[in-house]
Design an enzyme around this catalytic site. Structure first.
Site, PDB file in Angstrom:
ATOM      1  N   CYS A 281       1.495  -2.448  15.850  1.00  0.00           N
ATOM      2  CA  CYS A 281       1.469  -2.137  14.412  1.00  0.00           C
ATOM      3  C   CYS A 281       0.790  -3.252  13.632  1.00  0.00           C
ATOM      4  CB  CYS A 281       2.899  -1.954  13.908  1.00  0.00           C
ATOM      5  SG  CYS A 281       2.995  -1.741  12.117  1.00  0.00           S
TER       6      CYS A 281
ATOM      7  N   CYS B 120      -1.120   5.762  10.369  1.00  0.00           N
ATOM      8  CA  CYS B 120       0.111   5.071  10.782  1.00  0.00           C
ATOM      9  C   CYS B 120      -0.227   3.739  11.416  1.00  0.00           C
ATOM     10  CB  CYS B 120       0.858   5.836  11.862  1.00  0.00           C
ATOM     11  SG  CYS B 120       1.342   7.468  11.418  1.00  0.00           S
TER      12      CYS B 120
ATOM     13  N   GLU C 207       0.816  -1.212   0.000  1.00  0.00           N
ATOM     14  CA  GLU C 207       0.000   0.000   0.000  1.00  0.00           C
ATOM     15  C   GLU C 207       0.849   1.261   0.000  1.00  0.00           C
ATOM     16  OE1 GLU C 207      -4.020  -1.489   2.235  1.00  0.00           O
ATOM     17  OE2 GLU C 207      -2.380  -0.960   3.541  1.00  0.00           O
TER      18      GLU C 207
ATOM     19  N   SER D 272      11.663   5.379  15.459  1.00  0.00           N
ATOM     20  CA  SER D 272      10.482   4.936  16.210  1.00  0.00           C
ATOM     21  C   SER D 272      10.927   4.523  17.608  1.00  0.00           C
ATOM     22  CB  SER D 272       9.831   3.754  15.485  1.00  0.00           C
ATOM     23  OG  SER D 272       9.333   4.187  14.246  1.00  0.00           O
TER      24      SER D 272
ATOM     25  N   CYS E 275       3.466   8.623   1.577  1.00  0.00           N
ATOM     26  CA  CYS E 275       3.983   7.635   2.523  1.00  0.00           C
ATOM     27  C   CYS E 275       4.237   6.348   1.733  1.00  0.00           C
ATOM     28  CB  CYS E 275       2.946   7.436   3.627  1.00  0.00           C
ATOM     29  SG  CYS E 275       3.456   6.267   4.874  1.00  0.00           S
TER      30      CYS E 275
ATOM     31  N   CYS F 146       6.304  -5.219  15.709  1.00  0.00           N
ATOM     32  CA  CYS F 146       6.024  -4.276  16.789  1.00  0.00           C
ATOM     33  C   CYS F 146       4.578  -4.530  17.218  1.00  0.00           C
ATOM     34  CB  CYS F 146       6.227  -2.841  16.332  1.00  0.00           C
ATOM     35  SG  CYS F 146       7.919  -2.556  15.819  1.00  0.00           S
TER      36      CYS F 146
ATOM     37  N   CYS G 227       6.286  -7.014   7.119  1.00  0.00           N
ATOM     38  CA  CYS G 227       7.425  -6.581   7.932  1.00  0.00           C
ATOM     39  C   CYS G 227       7.802  -7.737   8.845  1.00  0.00           C
ATOM     40  CB  CYS G 227       7.044  -5.350   8.759  1.00  0.00           C
ATOM     41  SG  CYS G 227       8.442  -4.632   9.648  1.00  0.00           S
TER      42      CYS G 227
HETATM   43  N1  SAH Z   1       9.072   0.395   9.933  1.00  0.00           N
HETATM   44  C1  SAH Z   1       9.371   1.758  10.105  1.00  0.00           C
HETATM   45  C2  SAH Z   1       8.516   2.692   9.278  1.00  0.00           C
HETATM   46  C3  SAH Z   1       7.032   2.382   9.122  1.00  0.00           C
HETATM   47  S1  SAH Z   1       5.941   2.671  10.443  1.00  0.00           S
HETATM   48  C4  SAH Z   1       9.269   2.147  11.560  1.00  0.00           C
HETATM   49  O1  SAH Z   1       8.775   1.355  12.342  1.00  0.00           O
HETATM   50  O2  SAH Z   1       9.746   3.225  11.899  1.00  0.00           O
HETATM   51  C5  SAH Z   1       5.692   4.437  10.579  1.00  0.00           C
HETATM   52  C6  SAH Z   1       5.399   4.873  12.017  1.00  0.00           C
HETATM   53  O3  SAH Z   1       4.079   4.496  12.447  1.00  0.00           O
HETATM   54  C7  SAH Z   1       6.355   4.268  13.028  1.00  0.00           C
HETATM   55  O4  SAH Z   1       6.785   5.199  13.960  1.00  0.00           O
HETATM   56  C8  SAH Z   1       5.471   3.236  13.670  1.00  0.00           C
HETATM   57  O5  SAH Z   1       5.981   2.851  14.910  1.00  0.00           O
HETATM   58  C9  SAH Z   1       4.154   3.948  13.750  1.00  0.00           C
HETATM   59  N2  SAH Z   1       3.024   3.066  14.030  1.00  0.00           N
HETATM   60  C10 SAH Z   1       2.925   1.746  13.781  1.00  0.00           C
HETATM   61  N3  SAH Z   1       1.719   1.267  14.188  1.00  0.00           N
HETATM   62  C11 SAH Z   1       1.033   2.307  14.687  1.00  0.00           C
HETATM   63  C12 SAH Z   1      -0.288   2.462  15.233  1.00  0.00           C
HETATM   64  N4  SAH Z   1      -1.127   1.439  15.305  1.00  0.00           N
HETATM   65  N5  SAH Z   1      -0.667   3.695  15.635  1.00  0.00           N
HETATM   66  C13 SAH Z   1       0.177   4.748  15.511  1.00  0.00           C
HETATM   67  N6  SAH Z   1       1.418   4.667  15.004  1.00  0.00           N
HETATM   68  C14 SAH Z   1       1.858   3.461  14.591  1.00  0.00           C
HETATM   69 FE1  SF4 Z   2       7.533  -3.053  11.005  1.00  0.00          FE
HETATM   70 FE2  SF4 Z   2       7.606  -0.387  11.527  1.00  0.00          FE
HETATM   71 FE3  SF4 Z   2       5.356  -1.830  11.925  1.00  0.00          FE
HETATM   72 FE4  SF4 Z   2       7.470  -2.175  13.522  1.00  0.00          FE
HETATM   73  S1  SF4 Z   2       6.233  -0.287  13.317  1.00  0.00           S
HETATM   74  S2  SF4 Z   2       6.190  -3.811  12.629  1.00  0.00           S
HETATM   75  S3  SF4 Z   2       9.151  -1.945  12.100  1.00  0.00           S
HETATM   76  S4  SF4 Z   2       6.348  -1.449   9.965  1.00  0.00           S
END
Ligand code: SAH
Ligand code: SF4
Length: 411
Positions: free
Chosen positions: A149, A388, A122, A266, A135, A146, A142
């Site tokens: 996420c 995000c 996406e 992050s 974005c 996390c 991934c």
């Molecule tokens: N993998 C990379 C970039 C993609 S995520 C990373 O983790 O930095 C982009 C941002 O969105 C990151 O800071 C991630 O931690 C945040 N993010 C992920 N899941 C989220 C959620 N459910 N609510 C808010 N932010 C989130």
């Molecule tokens: Fe992957 Fe970034 Fe999501 Fe963590 S926050 S699972 S590194 S996409």
């Protein structure tokens, strides 16, 4: 992907499947999108052009590709008429396939895209009054899991190629109607000059914050961003590009040296226990190591600060003490920092809740009182799951639903 290799990552990080640089298509043609000028020159020479002609044609094609958004060789009017079919028989200019395009009520747009070998990913476009941010995804899924996420619940399918990464930017410019119009012969000097002015453009900024961990796909992300930054390519300034990492420490220095874009980290937690839980990569590269790597990040300065992303999770990482510890850490490592507070975006099955608006406000104030900017990011595109951490492709959702049904039937 017919042929994948495993990409070694320093620090014994789980290897990730990598697609071949030049993906052969069923019709035998080669897609030149995502290849450097030097590589296109080589391919033209291999196909039979002499060295001088190959170089000239590669320069012309490159310009049409990235400066004009042209996808048909027939439209490349400064290339000899007889040459154009020769090129079209051997090469194509691709784009990721668009499976679905959605529009949020707040103007955010999300596209579901598909690679030539059938994997979905996406991209999201977020328009604001003074800028438009694309974005971009770096991987299908991934590996990092996390806990907050949604993308992290997908299993990784593979890294995206440079063509699939830069292809997202090309598609966005197609969709936004942002290529210079007219024939190249008729262009005025300004429009055809190598530079890309952000004035009046919709797409002004790029964030590597879509699906995937960009530093686990370093080479392809670097090669794609080089095309985006190339003055003869998309010519977007490195100051308008931000790469977000969950903290792949061994690759951060190379990111600064070889790509040179803004860095976002992050962080999300200030104690080992909490960060180990919510960003499991912390068990490999802890907070101290991560912040030291930030302090050494090439190009960071007070004028180009590092963004620390901090997702606000209720009763997990959002106390006054957490805010004060965040300030202490950023000061201890003398980081040119700004903090971006992200209200947690929920998704089906998530085990966390977003902090209350009052809590987020208080957290922001504490950080701000210590002289560090800490704005709260407004969630965008929540209604179409574009915010995000909400990205997860439908195919994957479906297969998960199917798996659940199968499990229920079996149980
Ligand atoms: N993998 C990379 C970039 C993609 S995520 C990373 O983790 O930095 C982009 C941002 O969105 C990151 O800071 C991630 O931690 C945040 N993010 C992920 N899941 C989220 C959620 N459910 N609510 C808010 N932010 C989130
Ligand atoms: Fe992957 Fe970034 Fe999501 Fe963590 S926050 S699972 S590194 S996409």
């Amino acid at each position: 992907m017919a042929d994948t290799a495993l990409m070694p990552i320093p620090g014994a990080v789980d290897p990730v499947p990598v697609a071949r640089e030049v993906t052969p298509r069923a019709d035998g043609k080669i897609d030149v999108l995502g290849l450097s000028r030097a590589r296109i020159t080589e391919l033209f020479a291999e196909a039979g052009l002499d060295a001088k002609a190959a170089k000239l044609r590669a320069k012309q094609v490159f310009h049409w590709l990235y400066h004009r958004g042209v996808t048909e060789f027939e439209a490349m009017t400064d290339i000899a008429k007889t040459m154009r079919p020769w090129l079209a028989e051997r090469f194509v200019v691709g784009r990721p396939e668009v499976i679905e395009a959605q529009h949020s009520t707040d103007g955010t747009r999300k596209w579901l895209l598909r690679t030539a070998d059938g994997h979905d990913f996406e991209m999201v476009f977020i328009p604001d009054a003074d800028r438009g941010t694309l974005c971009v995804s770096s991987q299908v899924g991934c590996t990092l899991n996390c806990r907050f996420c949604h993308t992290g619940t997908m299993k990784l399918v593979r890294n995206l190629t440079p063509g699939e990464i830069v292809g997202q930017v090309m598609l966005a410019r197609d969709a936004l109607g942002e290529w210079p119009r007219g024939s190249m012969a008729g262009l005025d000097a300004d429009e055809d000059a190598g530079h890309y002015s952000s004035d009046g453009r919709l797409l002004t900024n790029i964030v590597m914050m879509g699906m995937g961990e960009p530093l686990y796909n370093f080479d392809n992300v670097r090669d794609a961003l080089k095309l985006v930054m190339d003055g003869e390519g998309l010519a977007l300034s490195k100051r308008r590009i931000t790469l977000s990492t969950s903290g792949v420490v061994p690759m951060m220095d190379r990111c600064g040296e070889e790509i040179g874009v803004n860095l976002a980290v992050s962080l999300h937690a200030v104690t080992k226990d909490v960060r180990d839980e919510i960003v499991p990569l912390n068990k490999k590269y802890g907070i101290e190591e991560l912040l030291s790597a930030c302090a050494a990040y090439p190009g960071a300065s007070n004028a180009r600060r590092i963004t620390f992303e901090y997702v606000m999770l209720k009763d997990k990482n959002d106390s006054d003490d957490d805010a004060r510890e965040l300030v202490r850490l950023l000061k201890q490592y003398r980081l040119p920092a700004k903090v971006n507070l992200i209200p947690f975006n929920p998704w089906p099955g998530a085990t966390y809740e977003c902090s209350t608006p009052e809590r987020v406000k208080r957290f922001s104030e504490i950080v701000f009182e210590h002289g560090i900017s800490a704005p709260v990011r407004t969630p965008r595109g929540r209604d179409i799951d574009a915010a995000c951490g909400q990205l997860k492709t439908a195919a994957e959702k479906k297969s998960r639903a199917e798996r659940d049904r199968e499990a229920a039937a079996a149980g």
